[in-house]
Scaffold this motif. Sequence first.
Motif, short mmCIF file in Angstrom:
data_model
loop_
_atom_site.label_atom_id
_atom_site.label_comp_id
_atom_site.label_asym_id
_atom_site.label_seq_id
_atom_site.Cartn_x
_atom_site.Cartn_y
_atom_site.Cartn_z
N LEU A 250 32.42 3.61 83.73
CA LEU A 250 31.41 3.28 82.71
C LEU A 250 30.06 3.02 83.37
N ILE A 283 29.90 -3.72 77.52
CA ILE A 283 31.11 -3.30 76.82
C ILE A 283 31.73 -4.50 76.09
N ILE A 289 35.80 -0.35 74.84
CA ILE A 289 35.49 1.00 75.30
C ILE A 289 35.47 1.96 74.11
#
Lengths: 414, 414, 414, 414
Positions: A250, A283, A289
Motif C-alpha cells: 500500500l 487505511i 483495504i
Amino acid sequence: MSAAQETVVLQGHIIDSLILAKVLDTILMMGGTFDLKDMRIGATRDELSRARILVRAPSIPILAEIVQAIQPHGASVEREADCEYQPAPSDGVLPDGFYSTTHLATQVRVEAEWIDVAGIEMDVAIVLDPIRNSARTVPMGEVRKGELIVTGREGIRVIPLERPRERDVFGFMESLVSAERPHHPVIADVARRMLAMREAGRHNPSRSKVLLAGGPAIIHAGGRDALTWLIDSGFIQVLFCGNALAAHDLEAAFYGTSLGYGLTAGRTVPHGHEHHLRTINRIRAIGGIRQAVETGMIKSGVMTACVERGVHVVMAGTIRDDGPLPGVITDSVAAQRAMRAAIPGVGLALLVASTLHAVATGNLLPATVPTVCVDVNPAVPTKLADRGTFQAVGLVMDAASFLKELARELGWSR
Amino acid sequence: MSAAQETVVLQGHIIDSLILAKVLDTILMMGGTFDLKDMRIGATRDELSRARILVRAPSIPILAEIVQAIQPHGASVEREADCEYQPAPSDGVLPDGFYSTTHLATQVRVEAEWIDVAGIEMDVAIVLDPIRNSARTVPMGEVRKGELIVTGREGIRVIPLERPRERDVFGFMESLVSAERPHHPVIADVARRMLAMREAGRHNPSRSKVLLAGGPAIIHAGGRDALTWLIDSGFIQVLFCGNALAAHDLEAAFYGTSLGYGLTAGRTVPHGHEHHLRTINRIRAIGGIRQAVETGMIKSGVMTACVERGVHVVMAGTIRDDGPLPGVITDSVAAQRAMRAAIPGVGLALLVASTLHAVATGNLLPATVPTVCVDVNPAVPTKLADRGTFQAVGLVMDAASFLKELARELGWSR
Amino acid sequence: MSAAQETVVLQGHIIDSLILAKVLDTILMMGGTFDLKDMRIGATRDELSRARILVRAPSIPILAEIVQAIQPHGASVEREADCEYQPAPSDGVLPDGFYSTTHLATQVRVEAEWIDVAGIEMDVAIVLDPIRNSARTVPMGEVRKGELIVTGREGIRVIPLERPRERDVFGFMESLVSAERPHHPVIADVARRMLAMREAGRHNPSRSKVLLAGGPAIIHAGGRDALTWLIDSGFIQVLFCGNALAAHDLEAAFYGTSLGYGLTAGRTVPHGHEHHLRTINRIRAIGGIRQAVETGMIKSGVMTACVERGVHVVMAGTIRDDGPLPGVITDSVAAQRAMRAAIPGVGLALLVASTLHAVATGNLLPATVPTVCVDVNPAVPTKLADRGTFQAVGLVMDAASFLKELARELGWSR
Amino acid sequence: MSAAQETVVLQGHIIDSLILAKVLDTILMMGGTFDLKDMRIGATRDELSRARILVRAPSIPILAEIVQAIQPHGASVEREADCEYQPAPSDGVLPDGFYSTTHLATQVRVEAEWIDVAGIEMDVAIVLDPIRNSARTVPMGEVRKGELIVTGREGIRVIPLERPRERDVFGFMESLVSAERPHHPVIADVARRMLAMREAGRHNPSRSKVLLAGGPAIIHAGGRDALTWLIDSGFIQVLFCGNALAAHDLEAAFYGTSLGYGLTAGRTVPHGHEHHLRTINRIRAIGGIRQAVETGMIKSGVMTACVERGVHVVMAGTIRDDGPLPGVITDSVAAQRAMRAAIPGVGLALLVASTLHAVATGNLLPATVPTVCVDVNPAVPTKLADRGTFQAVGLVMDAASFLKELARELGWSR
C-alpha cells in the motif's frame, strides 16, 4: 533370544520412497532383528510394493518402542485391532497418551473398519465421532472436554506418500535445497502446474487453488509488479501474509516507496521511513483495504488485485507490526484457524521469503500438496525440511527474481 | 599542555564524503585536540572544500601516530617535504618502513614537485624512478633489490574520492549491502553505464572496458545464456574466472549439463558427474579452448563468445581444480600479474558469485572504478567492504537472476 | 518386451545405507524393470546383505546406461570380465572412455583377479601396472603418454561404505547440516576420536593423523589460542591453509592484530591494515617462518606451534594473496600434489571456515575418512555434500567457537 | 537565485557522530546550498559542538523538504515556535500530519518551554497533556479519539546520541556486523557491563535491568545450561521469547530432547518429535509453567530459573505455535504492550537467535540502550540496522556459543 515379536505390514511405494530401507534400518538401530516375509516389489513405477516384516526384540518394551518408531513410516501392526481412545480431560487438554499426527494421509480402525481422518495436518490429535463413524483432526487448543481422542498406536495407519505421476521437479528425492542448481527447470515445472490448475479451476474452483505465503521482501526487493500480475491473471487464489507485506504494498501505491526506500529511485527518500506509518494510518482512517480499493484511494498493487480478484487473504499479526492494518488477525490462534480454513482445495503452495509464514504454512499443509520454498537464505528451506515439510522443494534466490521469472514463464511481458 | 603540534591540510569533497568528520574524530580519539583554521566549504556539490587543521598532541610520538592515522583520509602535513625512500634490501623484500598504498589516487613529492603514482592499487609499495621523475606501484613480490621504495608518511598525498557526477547508484554513501533493497534500480544504473561505455568504447576501445569476474555458480544457476549474450553484444571486454566456470560452460556445450546436473532437465543426469572430467580431457586433447572453438568442436556459450569477440580472459587456478584446462594460469602470482595487466582501461567491474575472485579483483581495482558485487550470500559484499573495496555496491541475489535481469535491461529478449 | 537384460550383484550394507533402494529406484526411473533374486538381508547390523538383481531394459543402449548409472552404488555386472584399458594418448590427456573414480574403495579385475586400487580419491583415473599386477589412481594432469588407463565399466567394483562400528556422530545417515542441532555431541565425538588417535599415534605415528584445513577466519574470529593449544598438545599432525591464515597468525604474534583489527582491543587499530603487509615483508626478509621461529623473532601462535611440533604444513597460494609468505606453494597443481602427499595416514579431517580448502581437501579424501565441516555459512557444508564428500558432518558455527569448545573438551582450561 | 532560506541549529556531538557531515550532505543533495555560521567545535570529546546553518533553497517547498529531511538528525529550526497538534479523529487513528518519532530522546516546545517526551520509542506518535504540561509517546493502535497529537515539524527537537563515556565496544561507529571480527572483546565488554549492572541493581533494582530476547535455537544448539546459569546468577531480569523457546526448554526438562532431537545423544530420538506436543499438553493440563515448577514437575532449565528468580517473562505467540503454552500472549498487540511495559529500566539488551524478537524488541528500545544482536545469519543484524536500531552491535555466531562464552566470562565453570 528374542523375547518378543510382532509382524508388521508395509505397503505402498516403499522401495522408491526409501521407506523400506528406513524401516529396516530403524529396527536394527533400536536393537531388534527382522525377517522379511512375502516381499513383493512392484515391478513398475505404478505398482505398489508390499512387505511383511517379522520384528523381533529382546524385550516387550523395546518391541513396543520399535513398533512406535516405524509406524510413522506406514508400518501397521498386522494383528489388527481397533484404535483406542479416551475423552479429553478438559478444554484445550488432550489425554496423556494422545496420538500425534504426521502430515501424511491417515486412517483409524473403528469397529473393524478403516476410516479416513479428515483434515490431516502435522502435529495435531485425532477426534472420533463414534456416532457418525468419522474421524477428524483437532489442534490441541481447540479440543473440548469429553471429546474422544485417539490414543496409543494400534488401529492407526499412515499412507506413505506416492511419487507424483507427472515427471516434474516434485517427483525427485534428491536434496533440492541448493544455491547451485539451475532455478529455471523448477520454475518452469511450477508454471506448468499453475497453468494446468488455472484451467482445472475453471471447472472446479473449489479444488485447484494456488496458495502463496509471502514476506515483505517481495515488495522491498522489487517483486510487486510480478506478483500483482500473477494475481490479476488468476494464478493465485489464496494469500497468506502479515501486516508488513500489505503495508509495504500500500505504501508503494501511495508513495512509490517501501519502508521509505524509493522502489524506482533506488535510494532512500528523505523522511521516507514515515511513509510506512502514514500509509497504515490512512487505511485505518478509511476503515480497511477493501474500502481503500472501492473508493479508489488505491488503484494498483498486490492488495488491490486481491480485492478485485476475490483472493482469499489471511493477514496474521506479529509483535513487530506497526498499526496494524484493519483486517490483520492479531490473535495467533485465530489467525492459525483462519489459515487452516483456507487450506482445503489448495493444490500448490509457494512459500516466498518469509521464514515465519513458510514454517507456519508448512505445518498446516498435507504432505500431498506440492510445495516450493523460496528464500535467499539457504537455511530457510532446510529448516522447513527439519520441521517435517519434506515435500518442499527449495530455491535459494531472492523473492523478486523468483516472481519475475515465474510470471514471465506464464506470459508476463515485462 | 600540548608538547607537539602540526598543521595538516585537507581538501576535496571532505564534507559530503564524511572525511572531515572522520579526521576530526580520529584526532580526538587518539588523544589529540585541534583547531579548525581557514575552513572553506564548497557551497555546491562541485566546489571543493578545504580545511587547515592545527593538530595538537601531548607528545611527539602521539602526534606522529595521529598524523599517520589521518593521512589515508587525505590529510597532508602542511610543512611540505619531499617523500623519503630507501633501496629494497633484496629481491621481493621491501625496506622496513615502506609506505603501503590505499586504492585512492596518490601523489608523492619529489624535488618539491608532486608527481602522480602510476598503477595505483591497494596494499602495494611505491617505487621511484628519480631519473625520469616518475613513480609507480610495485607489489612486494615483484620488487627488485636496489629499487627506490618510498618510506614514511611525508611528501605523500592521497586524493579523496570524488562523488561521481552522474546521479546513479554509485553516488550514495548509504550501506548498500542488503537483501531488502530493490535490485532493479541498481541493475538499471549498471545497464545505463554499460550502454554508455559500449558507445564510448567505439571511439576509444582502450578505455571504457567492462570487467566481469565470476564464479561457476553463473553456469550452475542458469545464467549461461544471459552472460553469453552480454559478451556477444559487446558489453564485456575482460573476464576473470577460474577453471570451474570455463569447464562448466564447456560441459554445457558438450553435454547440456553442469557438474552433471542437467541444465534444462532440472535434475541430475545419471553418471553426469563424469561430464566435468571428460570435458576437460577433451579440451586438453585438442590443445585448448581456442582450438575447440576454431575447429567447431564447441559452438556456443561463454567461452565461445569470449574467443569470438576477443574478450581478454584471465583464468586463474586453485587447489580445487580438476585438470586444469589449458590456459588456466596455475601459478597464483603469475595469475595476479595477468589480472593486473588487464585492469587499465576498466571503467566498471561486476564481481559475480565468487568470493575469491571478488576479493582478488577488488584488491587490484583503483577506488575510482565503480564496482558491483553480486552474491546470494550477504557476507560476500560485506567482506569486500571490510577488505577496503568500499566503492562496491552489494546486491544480494543469485548470479543467474542478476545476469538475466541485466541482459533484459540491455535488450535481451529471453 | 525387454530386448536386453543383465544380472548385477550388490552386496554390503545395502539396506541400512539405502543403497538397494537407490539402485532399484534408478532402474525404474531410467525405464527399466527388475527382478530381485536371492536377496539375503543381514539380520544384524554387522552382517552383510546381498542381492542379485536381474535388470531388464527396452534396448541395449538403455541397459548400458542403467548399468552405468547404478555402478557407482556398488552394483557390479555378474558376468565378470577383466577391466579394459587403453594407453594415454599424450602427457596430461586420458583416453576418451577413461573410468572416473568415486572416493569409495575400488577394485579392478585383471587376469581374473580383483586387485585394490591404491590411493583412491574422487574424480581421477586408474592406471594399471600389468607387470606388477597393481593399480593406482592418477590425476588427469599427471598422466604420462602410454600409461595404461582403465576404461569402460566392466571389471570394476566399488565397495559401498560401511557404517562405522563406533556409535558416534559419523554413523548416522541423517542430514547433519543444520544450524538447529546441538553442536556439543558432535564436538564431544570428535574429541573422543582425537584422544584415541593421539594414543594410537604413539604406537604408529604414520597412521592416525588428524588433518585440519582452515581459513583465516580462525584467527580473525579469535580461535588462535585454542588452535595453538591443540597443535601444542599433539592433536593435529597435518595443516592445510593459505597465505592468509599464516600471515594473520604471524601478524598477531608481531602486532596483536589480524588485518589491523586488534584481537584483544576489539577494534580497528589506526593504520593497522598495514600490519598485514609489514608482517609478510619481515618474514620474507628473514627467509621464512621456520627461520622466524628459530631466531626467536616469533614466539607464539599457530605457525610457531607447527614448527615446534613438526606438523606437516601445506600452504597453498591464491590470487588474493599479498606477498606471499615464503613457503606458500603458489602453483595450484604443485599445491594439490603436496596436499595429496600428506593425506595417507589421515584418519580424521576437520575442515574449518574455508570453502576453498574444504572443497579441495574433500576432493582428495577417501570416503573412509571421517570428516567434519565447520562454517558459519550453512551453504559450505551443503556444497561439500553436493561435490560428493557425503561423509562430512556439517556444523554451522563460527570457527573460533568450534575450536574453543573442541579444545576445552580435550582439556584446555581457558 | 535562492527564493527561500531558513536558519537551523545543530548541536551535540555533531562532529564525531558524523551528524554535521550528513546534514550538509543532505542539503546539497536535495538541491540546497548552505552557509556555516558560528561553528564551534568542541575541542575535547566531552565538549559539545554547535553549528548554525543558513539553508537556502530554490523554492519554499524544497526548503520545507530539506528542513524536514535534516530534522531527524537533530537540526531544529532556529525561529522557534511551539509544536502544533491536532485531536485524533477516532480511536486508533492519528491526525493526518502526525509527527512520527525516532528512538532518540525528543523534546517538544509547549508554551515556549521545551518538555521531554516520555517513553520514547521508534515509529510512534506524541500525545500532549496540556494540563499537566507533559508529553508522551503513543502507538497508533492505542490512541483515543480526541487526544492531542503533535503534528508537523516545528517545535520538536531530537537529541543526537552521545557517544558512551565508557571506552567499550558500543562506543565505536564502525560497521560492527561481521563474521570476521573477534567475538571475544565484544563478549568481554558485555560481561563487564552485566557485572556492573548486577552490582548497581542491588541498590536500585528498577534500573539496571538486562533484557534477553531469544529464539528456540538457544535450546536446540545447546545453550540451555549457560542461559539457565545466567538467570540463576542474577544477570538477566527480563526475558522476551515465544512459545517455542519455552516449550523446547520444558521438553528438555521432561525428555532430554529439543523437537525430538536428543540434546546429549546428538541424534534424533525415535518418535521424539511428539515430545514437543506432549510437553505442551502436560503444562496445559497442570495449568501453567509456574504450577509445573511449584509442584516440582519440572526442576531445571531456563523457565524454572525464571520462575525461581522472579524474571519478568513475556511470551508472545505466533502462527507457527503448537498449543500454545499457558501464559503465551497470543494477541500480538497485547504482547507488544506487555513487552513495552517491561522496557523501562532496561540498560542492556541481548537479542539472540530470533529475527522476529530482535526486530520487535529493537522497535521498542530507546537508542540509549546498548544492544547486542547475535545470529549465525549475518542478515539479521543488518536487518536490525536497516530498521533503525543503529546502536546494535552485531555478532555473527551461534546462540549456544555466545551464551557459553558469556557465561564463562562471568564465572560459569562449564
